[in-house]
Design an enzyme around this catalytic site. Structure first.
Site, mmCIF file in Angstrom:
data_model
loop_
_atom_site.group_PDB
_atom_site.id
_atom_site.type_symbol
_atom_site.label_atom_id
_atom_site.label_comp_id
_atom_site.label_asym_id
_atom_site.label_seq_id
_atom_site.Cartn_x
_atom_site.Cartn_y
_atom_site.Cartn_z
ATOM 1 N N TYR A 1 0.999 -1.296 0.106
ATOM 2 C CA TYR A 1 -0.066 -0.208 -0.148
ATOM 3 C C TYR A 1 0.905 1.490 0.086
ATOM 4 O O TYR A 1 1.781 1.380 0.713
ATOM 5 C CB TYR A 1 -0.817 0.024 1.060
ATOM 6 N N ARG B 1 -23.673 -13.939 -8.706
ATOM 7 C CA ARG B 1 -23.176 -15.029 -8.289
ATOM 8 C C ARG B 1 -23.937 -15.489 -6.986
ATOM 9 O O ARG B 1 -25.026 -14.836 -6.718
ATOM 10 C CB ARG B 1 -21.744 -14.788 -7.563
ATOM 11 N N GLY C 1 -10.930 1.884 -6.414
ATOM 12 C CA GLY C 1 -10.432 0.546 -6.141
ATOM 13 C C GLY C 1 -10.120 -0.095 -7.252
ATOM 14 O O GLY C 1 -10.651 0.143 -8.186
ATOM 15 N N MET D 1 -10.793 -3.988 -7.239
ATOM 16 C CA MET D 1 -11.049 -5.431 -6.832
ATOM 17 C C MET D 1 -10.671 -6.514 -7.730
ATOM 18 O O MET D 1 -10.242 -7.643 -7.169
ATOM 19 C CB MET D 1 -12.405 -5.463 -6.215
ATOM 20 N N PHE E 1 -9.607 8.452 -6.648
ATOM 21 C CA PHE E 1 -10.117 9.017 -5.422
ATOM 22 C C PHE E 1 -9.530 8.423 -4.506
ATOM 23 O O PHE E 1 -9.668 7.262 -4.379
ATOM 24 C CB PHE E 1 -11.761 9.376 -5.174
ATOM 25 N N TRP E 2 -8.663 9.303 -3.511
ATOM 26 C CA TRP E 2 -8.054 8.672 -2.184
ATOM 27 C C TRP E 2 -8.438 9.375 -0.948
ATOM 28 O O TRP E 2 -7.754 10.730 -1.020
ATOM 29 C CB TRP E 2 -6.509 8.377 -2.822
#
Lengths: 409, 409
Positions: free
Chosen positions: A65, A240, A311, A313, A335-336
């Site tokens: 990270y 799912r 993100g 994923m 965006f963070w």
């Protein structure tokens, strides 16, 4: 009263989950027992009430990270001790399980960082020059990287944001029903959702946003924060087993429409979305997935739409056809929240937290799905504590267990 | 003088390359001979001096460009004629080479559009209510889709932008050395470069931009417009035979640094670029290529950098790792001058043109590499004209011939 007994009375016994090298969290995390000096003039001492385990916390310990809290020796003193053998002074020696380099002498220990970035805590001691925080106030972290997986800690007052005022609590004016877990999980997901709904496009009632990973923590916060704005949400979830239950839950949170990812890219889906939006516009897209399904989601944005990635994923990049950008003028940004917090003042952070709290107090926020795991602050057998805490970390790092939160009691 | 002879004296004989259905340009383009009425009160009549063939013009005729000029019958009259058989009234009949549907009666002809979007023309007649244009002024198109592959045309005065004032020419005050081809190719590539250097980031002397397709029309304009701003350019060209000559040419235009695309993604290239930029920043990236090399170019942008896509010569999409957007805050947008022109006023377009002209007058612009092809406005044998013009289109649509420009004489 002797100086030493006066001092020892002022010290606070604390436990913390720390790491001195990057690696698998269950392998590098250890419980460090230590004592805290009284807070310095600009700091406060807090007792943690609850701290979640977020995916970014795990990535941080794995060393993958971008935000890496500095490792320090400030928790090391003659009264500190590791439950298990202390980490070796070099990661190489440590990872080979060699004991060379380990020592019971704290001055030989390598610097450590405390795990966790989010949490809620109660102020128990206040430095002489701190004006805006009082003993009994509840606070959250004003920025990431401060370490929240611990029973107690000293923090600069400016790095904390008040979420509950002891004065208002005493007056009975702040008796809202938010529990510690809601407050402990306030600063990452709801604040990310809050900012993304505000910082990229001016949204008016009737406007649409579209998002994938709609049942993620941020996704659910987006749904709940969009609703009182009159902003409609198109929510994409994975197709799912169990997706019907997810659909049901998101609808209860206020989701306007739900799509499963297998519907993306189909002509009938495009027509369906058209029938939903009619003369309105899909002004914003929120992406925490990536890859081709995100390309198809981006195609559903209206002209001049803005896709915000927070993100990935699927671990796939964002793929954008040039025509979407050139002819449809679709913008793509990231965006963070960590960067936002760093670039904005304490007051701006406090304003955001107050806004999100107001939503929560109005009952706009559903409780999050999570498992509460007790972190005993009075546990005398700290090896039992370490075993329990690492079991929680184990659950958080393997799939199927949902979100884990430490609740300090 | 009879009314009819007065009228016929007022008519202008004109030729135009038109199409009535989308397809291969050499197959669907035909020369239409026609007469122009005097311009209406808010219009002017112009004689074209030069009109280039741009890639977008070809895409437009193929029907694969988002801007499709409306097809109209306004050039059809009893005095109009097609050199070859007129197009059939339905594209299906036409494309099967059937003559059914073709007719020498202009009222049976399908609507047509004139090819081309860019060009420079001289005003030869002025409508009664036009204030700012005079006979003798030189103009360029204020927006795309008006059709520039023609000897003459009537246009709304508001849709044209003056590039050379007859009054200043008469005073000898506008005797700059720009030739018709430089003026004819002013409104697409240099204006795209001009806007991209201004509309996404504030650039200061010493800042860097990075671009691929650096030897494209826009790329060369970027180099030349960046130089007087003190903005440094990192220019990516294809690694193929002749790249040394391209490097030499770009350096002469003012390119600061050149990379070939095979250098992208290599660690030593990253270090090389670092050594170039030192404490400055690569604030902007211009992309007309797409695909993985563009991803590698995007990685060379500084934090908060902005990648602007204006083309996709590789026909590959833009691929952006989420980390670039989330943690490095790299933005990605598109730019399309056609949209900019539509969204801005005549005055704003005129201001831009004046700025670019000022650069050109200062000798900041090199002549563009192109082939000048004569379009005889007096050619009496129009079948010869059609054959010649279609040969030029043929060259423009096949590789290795470079840019083609019609010069009307």
């Amino acid at each position: 009263m002797s100086v030493s007994s006066f001092r020892s009375k002022d010290l606070t016994r604390a436990t913390a989950l720390v790491y001195s090298s990057y690696g698998r969290p269950t392998e590098v995390l250890k419980v460090l027992c230590h004592t805290l000096e009284p807070p310095s003039h600009d700091s406060v001492q807090v007792q943690f009430l609850a701290s979640p385990i977020n995916p970014a916390d795990i990535n941080q310990i794995e060393g993958v990270y971008p935000l890496k809290p500095p490792m320090t020796t400030q928790l090391h003193s003659s009264s500190s001790s590791f439950v298990s053998s202390p980490p070796a002074s070099t990661p190489a020696a440590y990872s080979s399980n060699s004991n060379s380099g380990s020592s019971s002498n704290s001055s030989d220990w390598p610097p450590v960082a405390v795990g966790g970035n989010e949490g809620v805590a109660k102020v128990i001691k206040v430095g002489s020059k701190v004006g805006h925080l009082k003993v009994g106030d509840w606070v959250v972290m004003g920025s990431a990287g401060q370490g929240t997986w611990r029973s107690h800690g000293n923090f600069k007052a400016k790095d904390l944001t008040k979420v509950r005022s002891v004065e208002k609590m005493n007056e009975g004016a702040d008796s809202f029903a938010l529990d510690v877990v809601q407050l402990a999980t306030l600063t990452v997901n709801p604040c990310t959702a809050y900012r993304m709904l505000r910082d990229f496009k001016k949204l008016s009632p009737g406007d649409f946003i579209i998002q994938n990973g709609a049942n993620s923590g941020v996704g659910e916060a987006v749904i709940q924060l969009a609703k009182p704005l009159g902003v409609k949400t198109i929510n994409i979830i994975r197709h799912r087993p169990g997706h019907e239950e997810v659909t049901e839950r998101l609808k209860q949170l206020g989701a306007t429409h739900i799509l499963t990812d297998d519907q993306l890219g189909k002509l009938e889906t495009k027509e369906l979305v058209k029938s939903w939006i009619q003369n309105s516009e899909v002004k914003l897209g929120f992406n925490c997935v990536g890859g081709k399904p995100t390309t198809e989601m981006a195609r559903l944005l209206s002209k001049n739409g803005h896709l915000v990635t927070y993100g990935a994923m699927s671990r796939q990049p964002l793929i954008l056809p040039a025509s979407l950008q050139i002819f449809k003028n679709v913008h793509a940004s990231g965006f963070w929240l960590t960067a936002w917090n760093d670039e904005h003042s304490s007051q701006e952070r406090q304003d955001m937290i107050n806004d999100v709290l107001d939503f929560m107090k109005q009952g706009q926020f559903a409780e999050i799905n999570c498992t509460r795991n007790r972190w005993s602050v009075t546990e005398s057998d700290t090896s039992v504590l370490e075993e329990k805490l690492l079991q929680v970390v184990q659950k958080a790092t393997s799939s199927g267990h949902g979100k884990q939160v430490f609740v300090m009691e």
